[in-house]
Scaffold this motif. Structure first.
Motif, mmCIF file in Angstrom:
data_model
loop_
_atom_site.group_PDB
_atom_site.id
_atom_site.type_symbol
_atom_site.label_atom_id
_atom_site.label_comp_id
_atom_site.label_asym_id
_atom_site.label_seq_id
_atom_site.Cartn_x
_atom_site.Cartn_y
_atom_site.Cartn_z
ATOM 1 N N GLU A 74 0.767 -1.217 0.130
ATOM 2 C CA GLU A 74 -0.095 0.035 0.240
ATOM 3 C C GLU A 74 0.977 1.298 0.252
ATOM 4 O O GLU A 74 2.114 1.220 0.354
ATOM 5 N N VAL A 75 0.548 2.144 -0.453
ATOM 6 C CA VAL A 75 1.114 3.634 -0.674
ATOM 7 C C VAL A 75 -0.350 4.901 0.194
ATOM 8 O O VAL A 75 -1.073 4.600 -0.824
ATOM 9 N N VAL A 76 0.629 5.227 0.945
ATOM 10 C CA VAL A 76 -0.499 6.413 1.380
ATOM 11 C C VAL A 76 -0.180 7.349 1.297
ATOM 12 O O VAL A 76 0.958 7.303 1.569
ATOM 13 N N GLY A 77 -1.460 8.432 1.321
ATOM 14 C CA GLY A 77 -1.295 9.614 1.690
ATOM 15 C C GLY A 77 -1.772 10.278 2.985
ATOM 16 O O GLY A 77 -2.638 9.929 2.719
ATOM 17 N N LEU A 78 -1.271 11.180 3.808
ATOM 18 C CA LEU A 78 -1.787 11.442 4.927
ATOM 19 C C LEU A 78 -1.327 13.009 5.064
ATOM 20 O O LEU A 78 -0.658 12.986 5.692
ATOM 21 N N ASP A 79 -2.803 13.193 5.389
ATOM 22 C CA ASP A 79 -2.520 14.880 5.832
ATOM 23 C C ASP A 79 -3.172 14.912 6.977
ATOM 24 O O ASP A 79 -4.496 14.515 7.238
ATOM 25 N N LEU A 80 -2.510 15.103 7.890
ATOM 26 C CA LEU A 80 -2.827 15.051 9.724
ATOM 27 C C LEU A 80 -2.967 16.061 9.740
ATOM 28 O O LEU A 80 -3.310 16.991 10.049
ATOM 29 N N SER A 81 -5.001 15.979 10.914
ATOM 30 C CA SER A 81 -5.406 17.404 10.959
ATOM 31 C C SER A 81 -6.217 16.796 13.058
ATOM 32 O O SER A 81 -6.543 15.694 12.242
ATOM 33 N N LEU A 82 -5.999 17.232 13.452
ATOM 34 C CA LEU A 82 -6.921 17.965 14.536
ATOM 35 C C LEU A 82 -8.595 16.980 14.651
ATOM 36 O O LEU A 82 -9.215 16.998 15.331
ATOM 37 N N THR A 83 -8.958 18.322 13.105
ATOM 38 C CA THR A 83 -10.494 18.043 13.183
ATOM 39 C C THR A 83 -10.904 16.937 11.804
ATOM 40 O O THR A 83 -11.699 16.693 11.896
ATOM 41 N N SER A 84 -10.136 16.996 11.065
ATOM 42 C CA SER A 84 -9.995 15.969 10.096
ATOM 43 C C SER A 84 -8.890 15.775 9.610
ATOM 44 O O SER A 84 -8.206 16.828 7.944
ATOM 45 N N THR A 85 -8.324 14.404 9.602
ATOM 46 C CA THR A 85 -7.343 14.368 8.522
ATOM 47 C C THR A 85 -7.660 13.057 7.119
ATOM 48 O O THR A 85 -8.309 12.907 7.075
ATOM 49 N N GLY A 86 -7.175 13.734 5.942
ATOM 50 C CA GLY A 86 -7.170 13.511 4.739
ATOM 51 C C GLY A 86 -6.465 12.006 4.612
ATOM 52 O O GLY A 86 -4.897 12.347 4.696
ATOM 53 N N ILE A 87 -7.186 11.047 4.190
ATOM 54 C CA ILE A 87 -6.443 9.841 4.070
ATOM 55 C C ILE A 87 -6.601 9.616 2.488
ATOM 56 O O ILE A 87 -7.847 9.256 1.902
ATOM 57 N N ALA A 88 -5.483 8.722 1.130
ATOM 58 C CA ALA A 88 -5.788 8.324 0.247
ATOM 59 C C ALA A 88 -5.129 7.668 -0.238
ATOM 60 O O ALA A 88 -3.718 7.511 0.316
ATOM 61 N N ALA A 89 -5.490 6.238 -0.495
ATOM 62 C CA ALA A 89 -4.529 5.028 -0.040
ATOM 63 C C ALA A 89 -4.833 3.829 -1.770
ATOM 64 O O ALA A 89 -5.722 4.040 -2.421
ATOM 65 N N TRP A 90 -3.682 3.870 -2.121
ATOM 66 C CA TRP A 90 -3.792 2.751 -2.966
ATOM 67 C C TRP A 90 -3.367 1.536 -2.736
ATOM 68 O O TRP A 90 -2.459 1.116 -1.958
ATOM 69 N N ASP A 91 -3.568 0.771 -2.916
ATOM 70 C CA ASP A 91 -3.155 -0.800 -2.793
ATOM 71 C C ASP A 91 -2.555 -1.914 -4.662
ATOM 72 O O ASP A 91 -2.778 -1.048 -5.224
ATOM 73 N N ALA A 92 -1.710 -2.789 -4.205
ATOM 74 C CA ALA A 92 -0.798 -3.368 -5.197
ATOM 75 C C ALA A 92 -2.199 -4.467 -6.047
ATOM 76 O O ALA A 92 -1.975 -4.276 -6.895
ATOM 77 N N ARG A 93 -3.514 -4.115 -5.607
ATOM 78 C CA ARG A 93 -4.240 -4.168 -7.060
ATOM 79 C C ARG A 93 -5.281 -3.700 -7.741
ATOM 80 O O ARG A 93 -5.485 -3.544 -8.888
ATOM 81 N N GLY A 94 -3.842 -2.090 -7.093
ATOM 82 C CA GLY A 94 -4.640 -0.745 -8.761
ATOM 83 C C GLY A 94 -5.246 -0.274 -7.653
ATOM 84 O O GLY A 94 -6.141 0.488 -8.694
ATOM 85 N N ASP A 95 -5.998 -0.624 -6.523
ATOM 86 C CA ASP A 95 -7.372 0.308 -6.410
ATOM 87 C C ASP A 95 -6.966 1.928 -6.005
ATOM 88 O O ASP A 95 -6.204 1.794 -4.411
ATOM 89 N N ILE A 96 -7.150 2.554 -5.361
ATOM 90 C CA ILE A 96 -7.409 3.891 -4.706
ATOM 91 C C ILE A 96 -8.585 4.227 -3.743
ATOM 92 O O ILE A 96 -9.678 4.065 -4.349
ATOM 93 N N ARG A 97 -8.865 4.187 -2.687
ATOM 94 C CA ARG A 97 -9.770 4.814 -1.512
ATOM 95 C C ARG A 97 -8.834 5.919 -1.098
ATOM 96 O O ARG A 97 -8.112 6.086 -0.733
ATOM 97 N N THR A 98 -9.693 6.948 -0.578
ATOM 98 C CA THR A 98 -9.849 7.704 0.121
ATOM 99 C C THR A 98 -10.925 8.362 1.040
ATOM 100 O O THR A 98 -12.329 7.679 0.691
ATOM 101 N N HIS A 99 -10.692 8.911 2.303
ATOM 102 C CA HIS A 99 -11.764 8.807 3.879
ATOM 103 C C HIS A 99 -11.126 10.023 4.340
ATOM 104 O O HIS A 99 -9.972 10.420 4.458
ATOM 105 N N ARG A 100 -12.031 10.546 5.100
ATOM 106 C CA ARG A 100 -12.021 11.561 6.247
ATOM 107 C C ARG A 100 -12.352 10.738 7.173
ATOM 108 O O ARG A 100 -12.490 10.590 7.775
#
Length: 183
Positions: free
Chosen positions: A6-32
């Motif tokens: 997995e490769v992950v982009g992580l924007d940390l916040s006390l109120t709304s952390t953003g996460i974007a992740a790619w997995d080895a299948r090529g799927d990308i998911r985002t969430h807060r």
């Protein structure tokens, strides 16, 4: 090119952390991950909130992932700077403990990668990310930052999500995937 589950982009916040992740299948998911605190919170409440947030963030990331996290803005003196620093170090420390490769990315590098300008505001980053990554759900500024961080990582492992102008890509010249010793 290094393989990661997995490769992950992580924007940390006390109120709304953003996460974007790619997995080895090529799927990308985002969430807060959202959280709410109050200026009147006790030390115990603030500690519990930071620990809860850190656990939620690290529980959503695979062992041995490559994680690009927005580095602290050391010049910042607003908005619970000590609590944000505590969250940042708690998350980064846990990621190292679970075998992740962690690469902090300076805010100006993130902004220049996304927009071509190192001093771009959050809305300019959001607009650039929404225009560039049409197939990725971007639900706000924090997720936009996470998507840009994810694509920095994808470029570094040789699997870019999008083609970028040379000016934007120029930030990659000074970055590399950390070795285990450096991570």
């Amino acid at each position: 090119m290094t393989d990661y589950p997995e490769v992950v982009g992580l924007d940390l916040s006390l109120t709304s952390t953003g996460i974007a992740a790619w997995d080895a299948r090529g799927d990308i998911r985002t969430h807060r991950i959202r959280s709410k605190g109050a200026k009147t919170d006790t030390w115990r409440q603030r500690r519990a909130r930071i620990n809860r947030l850190a656990d939620q963030v690290t529980d959503s990331i695979s062992f041995d992932a490559f994680v690009l996290v927005e580095a602290p803005a050391y010049g910042s003196s607003t908005g619970s700077v000590w609590d944000r620093a505590g969250l940042w170090w708690r998350v980064v420390d846990t990621l190292h403990d679970i075998g992740c490769t962690v690469l902090p990315i300076e805010p100006t590098v993130l902004k220049r990668f996304a927009t071509g300008k190192g001093n771009a505001d959050k809305d300019a980053v959001l607009a650039a990310v929404v225009r560039r990554y049409l197939d990725i759900e971007v639900t706000g500024n924090d997720v936009a930052d996470a998507v840009a961080l994810l694509d920095i990582g994808m470029h570094l492992i040789g699997r870019p999500l999008a083609e970028l102008p040379a000016l934007n890509r120029s930030v990659l010249e000074k970055l590399s995937v950390p070795t285990v010793e450096a991570a």
